[in-house]
Design a protein around this motif. Sequence first.
Motif, PDB file in Angstrom:
ATOM      1  N   GLY A  69       0.817  -1.217   0.000  1.00  0.00           N
ATOM      2  CA  GLY A  69       0.000   0.000   0.000  1.00  0.00           C
ATOM      3  C   GLY A  69       0.849   1.264   0.000  1.00  0.00           C
ATOM      4  O   GLY A  69       0.407   2.323   0.441  1.00  0.00           O
ATOM      5  N   CYS A 263      -7.523  10.366  -2.100  1.00  0.00           N
ATOM      6  CA  CYS A 263      -6.519   9.295  -2.141  1.00  0.00           C
ATOM      7  C   CYS A 263      -7.128   7.907  -2.301  1.00  0.00           C
ATOM      8  O   CYS A 263      -6.387   6.910  -2.291  1.00  0.00           O
ATOM      9  CB  CYS A 263      -5.675   9.330  -0.876  1.00  0.00           C
ATOM     10  SG  CYS A 263      -4.814  10.894  -0.654  1.00  0.00           S
ATOM     11  N   SER A 264      -8.433   7.828  -2.450  1.00  0.00           N
ATOM     12  CA  SER A 264      -9.060   6.505  -2.516  1.00  0.00           C
ATOM     13  C   SER A 264      -8.652   5.778  -3.790  1.00  0.00           C
ATOM     14  O   SER A 264      -8.291   6.394  -4.802  1.00  0.00           O
ATOM     15  CB  SER A 264     -10.587   6.649  -2.493  1.00  0.00           C
ATOM     16  OG  SER A 264     -11.018   7.257  -3.697  1.00  0.00           O
TER      17      SER A 264
HETATM   18  P1  A3P Z   1      -3.581  -5.195  -5.168  1.00  0.00           P
HETATM   19  O1  A3P Z   1      -2.592  -5.779  -6.132  1.00  0.00           O
HETATM   20  O2  A3P Z   1      -3.994  -6.182  -4.112  1.00  0.00           O
HETATM   21  O3  A3P Z   1      -4.745  -4.560  -5.822  1.00  0.00           O
HETATM   22  P2  A3P Z   1       2.253  -0.724  -3.521  1.00  0.00           P
HETATM   23  O4  A3P Z   1       1.707   0.644  -3.725  1.00  0.00           O
HETATM   24  O5  A3P Z   1       2.948  -0.906  -2.200  1.00  0.00           O
HETATM   25  O6  A3P Z   1       3.032  -1.208  -4.679  1.00  0.00           O
HETATM   26  O7  A3P Z   1       0.987  -1.680  -3.365  1.00  0.00           O
HETATM   27  C1  A3P Z   1       0.125  -1.913  -4.455  1.00  0.00           C
HETATM   28  C2  A3P Z   1      -1.185  -2.434  -3.906  1.00  0.00           C
HETATM   29  O8  A3P Z   1      -1.918  -1.368  -3.319  1.00  0.00           O
HETATM   30  C3  A3P Z   1      -2.063  -2.999  -5.006  1.00  0.00           C
HETATM   31  O9  A3P Z   1      -2.830  -4.013  -4.373  1.00  0.00           O
HETATM   32  C4  A3P Z   1      -2.866  -1.772  -5.387  1.00  0.00           C
HETATM   33  O10 A3P Z   1      -4.060  -2.058  -6.077  1.00  0.00           O
HETATM   34  C5  A3P Z   1      -3.154  -1.186  -4.017  1.00  0.00           C
HETATM   35  N1  A3P Z   1      -3.480   0.244  -4.041  1.00  0.00           N
HETATM   36  C6  A3P Z   1      -2.944   1.212  -4.838  1.00  0.00           C
HETATM   37  N2  A3P Z   1      -3.509   2.393  -4.576  1.00  0.00           N
HETATM   38  C7  A3P Z   1      -4.407   2.199  -3.591  1.00  0.00           C
HETATM   39  C8  A3P Z   1      -5.335   3.056  -2.903  1.00  0.00           C
HETATM   40  N3  A3P Z   1      -5.407   4.354  -3.196  1.00  0.00           N
HETATM   41  N4  A3P Z   1      -6.112   2.505  -1.966  1.00  0.00           N
HETATM   42  C9  A3P Z   1      -6.042   1.192  -1.670  1.00  0.00           C
HETATM   43  N5  A3P Z   1      -5.212   0.331  -2.296  1.00  0.00           N
HETATM   44  C10 A3P Z   1      -4.397   0.820  -3.241  1.00  0.00           C
END
Ligand code: A3P
Length: 328
Positions: A69, A263-264
């Motif tokens: 995340g 930020c959602s």
């Molecule tokens: P999923 O692959 O389970 O969908 P990072 O940013 O650490 O690389 O993590 C990526 C993960 O965070 C992905 O998970 C992505 O979809 C999710 N993600 C990205 N933006 C987000 C947001 N604004 N809110 C919640 N999850 C988010």
Amino acid sequence: LDEGYEKTNKMFDEMLPTLAKGDDWLGDQFFQYQGFWLPSIFVKGSMLIHQRFKPRPTDIILSSSPKCGTTWLRALIFAIINRNSYDFDENHPLLKSNPRDLVPFLEGLIHEGGSASFLESLPSPRFLSSHLPFSLFPNSMTSSSSASACRFVYISRNPKDVFVSMWHFMNKLRAREGLPPLSLDDAFDLFRNGVSLYGPFWDHVLGFWKASLESPNKVLFLKYEDVKREPSVHVRKLAEFLDLPFSAEEENGGIVEKIVKLCSFENLSNLDVNKIVKEEKTRRHFVSNPDFFRKGQVGDWINHLTPEMVEVLDQITKEKFQGIGLKF
Ligand code: A3P
């Protein structure tokens, strides 16, 4: 190149061949450096941080294992820190840039010739992000008795969802490089044995968990699942931890809800800047903004993992975390 770089380069060149090597999921190798599996460039990044990064007590370091995340927390913290500088409805930088491009990535940036001075030139408080495990930072940044001890925000996540997210992400990068997909089984064997980007995943989490117990005012430990369930509560918690609590006036104006909405996942993933595949070469690999948005949900592992895989990951998680009060 100045003397500091040269010295580190020499140390790095001598040390690298002595390190254990592991499959990096992308057709190349990780190196096992002080217990963690890193691409060589970040081994050097960690060394350079020790050698030349000048921490400030006001520094805010967003830390995470990849896929926990990071993108979301980059956005949330950026929005909190800069809330008085931009209009939320138009012209907000998060509407035009991927969060990655708004938050300097420490072990990536410390390399290139002028960028240590770029880091120096940033005004306080600096907001930086990193995937390095806690133990790979210098004491000057982590020791609570250090005058320059930084503040760390750590985002963790359920290991099963991290694995599934990582597997999808790596296969996107592989496809772009013309590599065949990595099977779920092969990826699983690597992940469970700790051979993943900045892994072992569990040890990464443990380092920050312990640090947060020892120094709660320096290390804030968050879980993706908690932030997802109660985003407003966590935005307030973040602001307080960063010594930037919301005033009554701000609360009345609905600022917390505005930040949560901006930020959602739904909002960010639907912006043009995050939808359009614009390939950029970062080091060897092609990453593109849409790669950082997939489902953004809790529990997607159920759609991918076999019961045996679930048992194995749950067992490791129990063994590693139970005694120290950490649950996912
Ligand atoms: P999923 O692959 O389970 O969908 P990072 O940013 O650490 O690389 O993590 C990526 C993960 O965070 C992905 O998970 C992505 O979809 C999710 N993600 C990205 N933006 C987000 C947001 N604004 N809110 C919640 N999850 C988010």
